[in-house]
Enzyme design. Structure first.
Site, PDB file in Angstrom:
ATOM      1  N   ARG A  82      -1.445 -10.331   7.406  1.00  0.00           N
ATOM      2  CA  ARG A  82      -2.058 -11.413   6.637  1.00  0.00           C
ATOM      3  C   ARG A  82      -2.035 -12.706   7.438  1.00  0.00           C
ATOM      4  O   ARG A  82      -2.828 -13.597   7.226  1.00  0.00           O
ATOM      5  CB  ARG A  82      -1.315 -11.581   5.300  1.00  0.00           C
ATOM      6  CG  ARG A  82      -1.544 -10.430   4.341  1.00  0.00           C
ATOM      7  CD  ARG A  82      -0.564 -10.466   3.208  1.00  0.00           C
ATOM      8  NE  ARG A  82       0.811 -10.347   3.686  1.00  0.00           N
ATOM      9  CZ  ARG A  82       1.892 -10.541   2.947  1.00  0.00           C
ATOM     10  NH1 ARG A  82       1.760 -10.881   1.684  1.00  0.00           N
ATOM     11  NH2 ARG A  82       3.103 -10.405   3.450  1.00  0.00           N
ATOM     12  N   LEU A  85       1.295  -0.504   3.668  1.00  0.00           N
ATOM     13  CA  LEU A  85       1.352  -1.675   2.786  1.00  0.00           C
ATOM     14  C   LEU A  85       2.293  -1.375   1.618  1.00  0.00           C
ATOM     15  O   LEU A  85       2.662  -0.214   1.400  1.00  0.00           O
ATOM     16  CB  LEU A  85      -0.058  -1.983   2.278  1.00  0.00           C
ATOM     17  CG  LEU A  85      -1.050  -2.392   3.370  1.00  0.00           C
ATOM     18  CD1 LEU A  85      -2.470  -2.475   2.820  1.00  0.00           C
ATOM     19  CD2 LEU A  85      -0.646  -3.735   3.983  1.00  0.00           C
ATOM     20  N   HIS A 142      -1.675   0.532  -1.904  1.00  0.00           N
ATOM     21  CA  HIS A 142      -2.096   1.770  -1.218  1.00  0.00           C
ATOM     22  C   HIS A 142      -3.468   2.235  -1.715  1.00  0.00           C
ATOM     23  O   HIS A 142      -4.340   2.597  -0.926  1.00  0.00           O
ATOM     24  CB  HIS A 142      -1.074   2.895  -1.460  1.00  0.00           C
ATOM     25  CG  HIS A 142       0.201   2.719  -0.691  1.00  0.00           C
ATOM     26  ND1 HIS A 142       1.228   3.638  -0.728  1.00  0.00           N
ATOM     27  CD2 HIS A 142       0.645   1.733   0.135  1.00  0.00           C
ATOM     28  CE1 HIS A 142       2.227   3.235   0.044  1.00  0.00           C
ATOM     29  NE2 HIS A 142       1.895   2.075   0.573  1.00  0.00           N
ATOM     30  N   LYS A 202       4.005   6.743   1.794  1.00  0.00           N
ATOM     31  CA  LYS A 202       4.468   7.266   0.512  1.00  0.00           C
ATOM     32  C   LYS A 202       5.095   6.141  -0.299  1.00  0.00           C
ATOM     33  O   LYS A 202       5.615   5.207   0.328  1.00  0.00           O
ATOM     34  CB  LYS A 202       5.441   8.434   0.682  1.00  0.00           C
ATOM     35  CG  LYS A 202       6.511   8.288   1.758  1.00  0.00           C
ATOM     36  CD  LYS A 202       7.493   7.187   1.722  1.00  0.00           C
ATOM     37  CE  LYS A 202       8.305   6.931   0.507  1.00  0.00           C
ATOM     38  NZ  LYS A 202       9.165   5.716   0.620  1.00  0.00           N
ATOM     39  N   ARG A 231      10.481  -3.417  -2.529  1.00  0.00           N
ATOM     40  CA  ARG A 231      10.926  -2.322  -3.398  1.00  0.00           C
ATOM     41  C   ARG A 231      11.428  -2.799  -4.758  1.00  0.00           C
ATOM     42  O   ARG A 231      11.635  -1.989  -5.659  1.00  0.00           O
ATOM     43  CB  ARG A 231      12.014  -1.511  -2.684  1.00  0.00           C
ATOM     44  CG  ARG A 231      11.454  -0.670  -1.551  1.00  0.00           C
ATOM     45  CD  ARG A 231      12.526  -0.210  -0.592  1.00  0.00           C
ATOM     46  NE  ARG A 231      11.971   0.562   0.513  1.00  0.00           N
ATOM     47  CZ  ARG A 231      11.337   0.029   1.569  1.00  0.00           C
ATOM     48  NH1 ARG A 231      11.178  -1.285   1.660  1.00  0.00           N
ATOM     49  NH2 ARG A 231      10.860   0.805   2.516  1.00  0.00           N
ATOM     50  N   ASP A 253       9.984   4.818  -4.738  1.00  0.00           N
ATOM     51  CA  ASP A 253      10.305   4.850  -3.308  1.00  0.00           C
ATOM     52  C   ASP A 253      11.087   6.113  -2.920  1.00  0.00           C
ATOM     53  O   ASP A 253      10.624   6.925  -2.118  1.00  0.00           O
ATOM     54  CB  ASP A 253      11.112   3.591  -2.981  1.00  0.00           C
ATOM     55  CG  ASP A 253      11.383   3.472  -1.511  1.00  0.00           C
ATOM     56  OD1 ASP A 253      10.506   2.985  -0.794  1.00  0.00           O
ATOM     57  OD2 ASP A 253      12.466   3.879  -1.063  1.00  0.00           O
TER      58      ASP A 253
HETATM   59  N1  LIG Z   1       7.741   7.089   5.720  1.00  0.00           N
HETATM   60  C1  LIG Z   1       8.873   6.429   5.730  1.00  0.00           C
HETATM   61  O1  LIG Z   1       9.875   6.859   6.268  1.00  0.00           O
HETATM   62  C2  LIG Z   1       8.919   5.100   5.119  1.00  0.00           C
HETATM   63  C3  LIG Z   1       7.883   4.675   4.342  1.00  0.00           C
HETATM   64  N2  LIG Z   1       7.879   3.442   3.830  1.00  0.00           N
HETATM   65  C4  LIG Z   1       6.738   3.027   3.024  1.00  0.00           C
HETATM   66  O2  LIG Z   1       5.963   2.128   3.821  1.00  0.00           O
HETATM   67  C5  LIG Z   1       5.495   1.042   3.062  1.00  0.00           C
HETATM   68  C6  LIG Z   1       5.971  -0.265   3.679  1.00  0.00           C
HETATM   69  O3  LIG Z   1       7.368  -0.305   3.679  1.00  0.00           O
HETATM   70  P1  LIG Z   1       8.178  -1.258   4.704  1.00  0.00           P
HETATM   71  O4  LIG Z   1       7.670  -1.065   6.074  1.00  0.00           O
HETATM   72  O5  LIG Z   1       9.598  -1.046   4.453  1.00  0.00           O
HETATM   73  O6  LIG Z   1       7.760  -2.664   4.127  1.00  0.00           O
HETATM   74  P2  LIG Z   1       7.398  -4.060   4.830  1.00  0.00           P
HETATM   75  O7  LIG Z   1       7.642  -5.089   3.801  1.00  0.00           O
HETATM   76  O8  LIG Z   1       8.052  -4.173   6.140  1.00  0.00           O
HETATM   77  O9  LIG Z   1       5.846  -3.897   5.096  1.00  0.00           O
HETATM   78  C7  LIG Z   1       4.876  -4.063   4.141  1.00  0.00           C
HETATM   79  C8  LIG Z   1       3.648  -4.651   4.798  1.00  0.00           C
HETATM   80  O10 LIG Z   1       2.691  -4.920   3.793  1.00  0.00           O
HETATM   81  C9  LIG Z   1       2.059  -6.146   4.042  1.00  0.00           C
HETATM   82  N3  LIG Z   1       1.695  -6.806   2.794  1.00  0.00           N
HETATM   83  C10 LIG Z   1       0.437  -7.013   2.375  1.00  0.00           C
HETATM   84  N4  LIG Z   1       0.412  -7.645   1.204  1.00  0.00           N
HETATM   85  C11 LIG Z   1       1.687  -7.882   0.866  1.00  0.00           C
HETATM   86  C12 LIG Z   1       2.291  -8.537  -0.230  1.00  0.00           C
HETATM   87  N5  LIG Z   1       1.578  -9.059  -1.230  1.00  0.00           N
HETATM   88  N6  LIG Z   1       3.615  -8.619  -0.237  1.00  0.00           N
HETATM   89  C13 LIG Z   1       4.345  -8.088   0.741  1.00  0.00           C
HETATM   90  N7  LIG Z   1       3.820  -7.459   1.807  1.00  0.00           N
HETATM   91  C14 LIG Z   1       2.505  -7.356   1.873  1.00  0.00           C
HETATM   92  C15 LIG Z   1       3.058  -6.968   4.830  1.00  0.00           C
HETATM   93  O11 LIG Z   1       2.329  -7.815   5.513  1.00  0.00           O
HETATM   94  P3  LIG Z   1       1.652  -8.400   6.733  1.00  0.00           P
HETATM   95  O12 LIG Z   1       0.200  -8.193   6.592  1.00  0.00           O
HETATM   96  O13 LIG Z   1       2.075  -9.793   6.528  1.00  0.00           O
HETATM   97  O14 LIG Z   1       2.259  -7.774   7.898  1.00  0.00           O
HETATM   98  C16 LIG Z   1       3.958  -5.955   5.505  1.00  0.00           C
HETATM   99  O15 LIG Z   1       3.691  -5.817   6.854  1.00  0.00           O
HETATM  100  C17 LIG Z   1       5.953   1.331   1.645  1.00  0.00           C
HETATM  101  O16 LIG Z   1       4.930   2.019   0.972  1.00  0.00           O
HETATM  102  C18 LIG Z   1       7.137   2.249   1.809  1.00  0.00           C
HETATM  103  O17 LIG Z   1       7.341   3.106   0.698  1.00  0.00           O
HETATM  104  C19 LIG Z   1       8.873   2.589   4.127  1.00  0.00           C
HETATM  105  C20 LIG Z   1       9.946   2.945   4.878  1.00  0.00           C
HETATM  106  C21 LIG Z   1      10.093   4.284   5.366  1.00  0.00           C
HETATM  107  O1  LIG Z   2      12.818   7.082   4.323  1.00  0.00           O
HETATM  108  C1  LIG Z   2      13.028   6.256   3.467  1.00  0.00           C
HETATM  109  O2  LIG Z   2      14.284   5.908   3.108  1.00  0.00           O
HETATM  110  C2  LIG Z   2      14.510   4.661   2.554  1.00  0.00           C
HETATM  111  C3  LIG Z   2      13.385   4.224   1.675  1.00  0.00           C
HETATM  112  O3  LIG Z   2      13.606   3.075   0.989  1.00  0.00           O
HETATM  113  C4  LIG Z   2      12.128   4.249   2.431  1.00  0.00           C
HETATM  114  O4  LIG Z   2      11.049   3.657   1.752  1.00  0.00           O
HETATM  115  C5  LIG Z   2      11.931   5.664   2.681  1.00  0.00           C
HETATM  116  O5  LIG Z   2      10.656   6.022   3.078  1.00  0.00           O
END
Ligand SMILES: NC(=O)C1=CN([C@@H]2O[C@H](COP(=O)(O)OP(=O)(O)OC[C@H]3O[C@@H](n4cnc5c(N)ncnc54)[C@H](OP(=O)(O)O)[C@@H]3O)[C@@H](O)[C@H]2O)C=CC1
Ligand SMILES: O=C1OC[C@@H](O)[C@H](O)[C@H]1O
Length: 589
Positions: free
Chosen positions: A224, A261, A266, A284, A360, A372
C-alpha cells in the site's frame, strides 16, 4: 522484526555467550551434586541449578526469536568474523544441556521425580531455540552452516531425553536444518510471479522457494506504501516494484500472483486476479466464510480471459502448504477414512508471537484463531475423514484481553462426521512455551486386513482385525522435523464374532516413520516427484502449483472443494460458539 536489522545478530551473540558460561557453571555444579548421597538439601540445590539453567534459556528466547524473524538479513564482514565464535558458544551450550539431561535422568527414580519439572523446563525449549538460530545462520551466514550442524548430535539426545521424561516421541532428520536451497538457473520462459502485499510470510512461502525453482521468477511486489514495497524488494532481491496491487494484475508480463493479504481481503483480490487471467496462489484460510468459498471456488466467473502461459482457466490454489509435504502423504497412507473413530488436530502459537495489533485479532480483516489456526486443524480433519462434518457439536472459545470480543484467541471444537466418528480440534494464539508442536492423533475402529500382509496363517472361518492409532507430530511444518507413530493391535478371531469375543491370538506392532522426500515415503505414484530432504512445505507446494499451471500431473493437490469444506467446518464452529461469521464481501468484480 526484520527491520531491527543486523543488531539482532549482535544481541544473540552476546546472549548465547552469557548463557553458555552460566550453563557451564551449573553443569559442573550438577555433576558434583549428582555424586553426593541423596538428601533434601541436595535436591533443593539441584532444583536451584536447573532453574538457573532454565532462566538462562528463557533469556535466549527474545534474541533467538529476533534471529529467526530476521530471515535474510545480510551480515557485515565484521559480523561474519564472529560467526565461528558464536558457533562455539552455541554448540557448547547444547552439549552442556545434553550432559545435564543425561546426569539428571541417570539419578535414582525417586530423586529424578523431585527435579523432573525443572528438567522439563530445560529440555523443552532447547529444540525450538536451536531451530531459530539455525534458520538464521542458514540464510545469513550459510558458509558457516556446516559448523552449526554438529548440534544435531546433542539435539537427538535431547529428544531422546524428552521422550524419557515427558514421553514426547520425535524423530529427527539431520537434513531438516538446510532450509536455504541454492538458487538454480531458470528456464528460457519461466513463470513470472507478483506478490500482493509486503507480507511477513512471503519470504518463507514464496520468495525463498522460488529461488530453487527453475521455472519460477519472482518479478514484482506491491504494497500500500511504495516506500515499503521498495525496501522489501531490495531486501529480498525482487527486481520490480509496482505502485498498486491492481498494477500487478494489469501487467501482461505477470503470469501468477501470490496473495498473502489479511484473510478478509482474500476473496476480492483473488476474484480480481482471476478476472485478470492470473494464476492464484492464495494464502490460507482461503476466504472469510463458506459463502465466499462457494462463490470463489465452485462458481467461477464465466468468460475469464486466458493467461498467456496457460492452456485453460487460471489455476486457483489455497496455500495449505502442509498438505504438500511428503510426510502428509505418508501419514494419509496409514489412514482408513471410513474406519476413523476419532481424530484430534491441534495447533498452538507461543504467546509472544502475535501482539494485539496483529491482523489475526482484527474482525473486519477476517481475524480469529479458528480462521487462522483452524484452517489447518479443520482441513486436516476433512482429509482424515474424507468428508466435511455433519455437525459441530460444541465449540468453546476465549478472547484475548483488550481485543474485539468477536475475535477468538483460542478454540476447542468437537464435530460429528458422516461415518459416526468424532473429530476434535483445538488451537491457541497465546499458548505456553511447552505447548509447541502441532499434533494429530487418530484412532480407528477395527478393520479386517489381509492375513498374508501381517504374516499370519488363519484357520477356516477366521479373520484378522487391525485396530490402529496414529500420532503425527508437527504436521504443519514437517520439513522442520516430524514423526508419525503407528500403533497397531491385531486380533485373530472367528469371522463375524461379536466385539467382546476373545481372540484366538492377538499381538501389537508399533513403528515410527518419517519422510522428507517422496522417495522416502515408498508410495507408488510419487516416486518420480522431485524433491530434496530440505525442501520446505512451501517449496513442495510451489512444485505442484507450477505443475498445475503447466498442465502437468499433480500427484498431490488440494482442489476448491477442499477449501470450501474447510470454510464450512470453520463456519460451523463459529456458529456453535455463538460468534458471528466473518463478513461476506458483496463487491462484484
Ligand atoms: N502459509 C503460512 O504458513 C502462513 C500463512 N499466513 C497467511 O498469510 C496472510 C498474511 O499473514 P502475515 O504475513 O502474517 O501478515 P502481514 O500482516 O505480515 O501481511 C499482510 C499484508 O497485507 C497487506 N494489507 C493490505 N491491506 C491491509 C490492511 N487493511 N491491514 C493490514 N494489512 C493489510 C499488508 O500490507 P502492505 O501492502 O502494506 O504490505 C501486509 O503486507 C494471512 O492470510 C495468513 O493467514 C500467515 C503466516 C503463515
Ligand atoms: O503456519 C502458521 O502458524 C501460525 C499462524 O498464525 C500462521 O498464520 C500460520 O499459517
Amino acid at each position: 522484526s526484520p527491520l531491527a536489522g543486523v543488531q539482532v545478530f549482535n544481541n544473540a551473540v552476546s546472549a548465547f555467550s552469557k548463557a553458555e558460561s552460566v550453563v557451564q557453571q551449573q553443569h559442573d555444579q550438577i555433576s558434583r551434586l549428582a555424586k553426593e548421597a541423596p538428601s533434601e538439601a541436595k535436591t533443593v540445590e539441584m532444583q536451584k541449578c536447573l532453574l538457573a539453567v532454565s532462566q538462562s534459556l528463557s533469556g535466549l528466547i527474545d534474541p533467538a526469536l529476533a534471529l529467526g524473524n530476521a530471515g535474510s538479513t545480510p551480515l557485515s564482514k565484521d559480523q561474519l568474523s564472529y560467526v565461528p565464535e558464536f558457533s562455539q558458544s552455541f554448540l557448547s551450550l547444547y552439549f552442556n544441556i545434553e550432559a545435564i539431561g543425561k546426569i539428571v535422568t541417570g539419578l535414582k527414580k525417586d530423586q529424578l521425580a523431585q527435579v523432573q519439572p525443572e528438567l522439563e523446563l530445560i529440555l523443552s525449549p532447547a529444540v525450538p531455540l536451536a531451530r531459530l538460530v539455525l534458520a538464521f545462520i542458514n540464510v545469513s551466514a550459510s558458509a558457516h552452516a556446516e559448523a552449526f550442524l554438529s548440534v544435531s548430535h546433542p539435539l537427538r539426545n535431547i529428544y531422546a531425553l524428552l521422550k524419557l521424561v515427558v514421553d514426547l516421541d520425535v524423530k529427527l532428520g539431520l537434513e531438516i536444518f538446510i532450509s536455504n536451497p541454492s538458487p538454480v538457473p531458470k528456464t528460457s520462459k519461466p513463470l513470472s510471479f507478483g506478490i500482493l502485499g509486503a507480507a511477513d510470510i512471503a519470504p518463507a512461502a514464496i520468495i525463498l522457494p522460488a529461488k530453487s525453482h527453475p521455472d519460477v521468477v519472482l518479478q514484482t511486489v506491491a504494497a500500500r506504501d511504495l516506500a515499503k514495497a521498495t525496501t522489501y524488494a531490495q531486501k529480498h532481491g525482487i527486481p520490480d516494484v509496482a505502485k498498486t496491487y491492481q498494477d500487478i494484475l494489469d501487467d501482461p508480463n505477470i503470469d501468477c500472483v501470490y496473495i498473502p493479504l489479511p484473510n478478509g481481503l482474500h476473496y476480492i483480490w483473488a476474484q480480481r486476479a482471476l478476472k485478470a487471467g492470473k494464476h492464484v496462489l492464495l494464502e490460507k484460510p482461503s476466504v472469510n466464510n463458506s459463502t465466499e468459498a462457494e462463490r470463489l471456488f465452485l462458481s467461477p466467473a464465466p468468460g475469464l480471459p486466458r493467461s498467456p502461459s496457460s492452456h485453460s482457466q487460471p489455476v486457483l490454489l489455497e496455500a495449505t502448504h502442509s498438505l504438500f509435504h511428503p510426510a502428509w502423504a505418508l501419514f494419509m497412507s496409514h489412514i482408513t477414512p471410513s474406519a476413523v473413530a476419532s481424530a484430534k488436530s491441534s495447533l498452538w502459537v507461543p504467546r509472544w508471537f502475535f501482539g494485539a495489533d496483529n491482523i489475526r485479532f482484527n474482525f473486519d480483516l477476517g481475524g480469529g484463531a479458528l480462521m487462522d489456526l483452524g484452517a489447518y486443524t479443520a482441513s486436516a480433519l476433512t482429509h482424515i475423514f474424507d468428508a466435511v462434518a455433519e455437525e459441530c457439536v460444541s465449540c468453546e472459545t476465549s478472547t484475548h484481553p483488550g481485543t474485539d470480543p468477536r475475535v477468538d484467541r483460542c478454540f476447542h471444537a468437537r464435530y460429528r462426521f458422516p461415518n459416526g466418528g468424532v473429530g476434535e480440534m483445538e488451537g491457541d494464539f497465546k499458548a505456553p512455551l511447552l505447548k509447541f508442536s502441532p499434533e494429530i492423533y487418530v484412532t480407528h475402529k477395527p478393520v479386517v486386513v489381509d492375513a498374508a500382509e501381517v504374516d499370519t496363517k488363519l484357520r477356516q472361518g477366521e479373520e484378522v482385525l487391525r485396530t490402529r492409532e496414529i500420532r503425527f507430530t508437527n504436521y504443519v511444518l514437517p520439513s522442520a522435523f516430524h514423526s508419525i507413530t503407528v500403533h497397531d493391535q491385531f486380533a485373530v478371531r472367528e469371522k463375524g464374532a461379536s466385539q467382546g469375543t476373545s481372540p484366538r491370538k492377538s499381538w501389537k506392532k508399533s513403528k515410527t516413520l518419517k519422510a522428507y522426500t517422496w522417495r522416502e515415503t515408498g508410495l507408488s505414484g510419487f516416486d518420480t516427484q522431485p524433491g530434496e530432504p530440505h525442501w520446505s512445505t512451501y517449496r513442495n507446494q510451489l512444485e505442484q502449483f507450477v505443475n498445475k499451471v503447466r498442465g502437468r500431473d499433480t500427484p498431490q493437490w488440494i482442489d476448491g472443494k477442499d477449501s470450501v469444506n474447510t470454510m464450512r467446518m470453520i463456519d460451523m464452529a463459529y456458529t456453535a460458539a455463538k460468534l458471528p461469521l466473518r463478513p461476506t464481501c458483496e463487491e462484484q468484480v
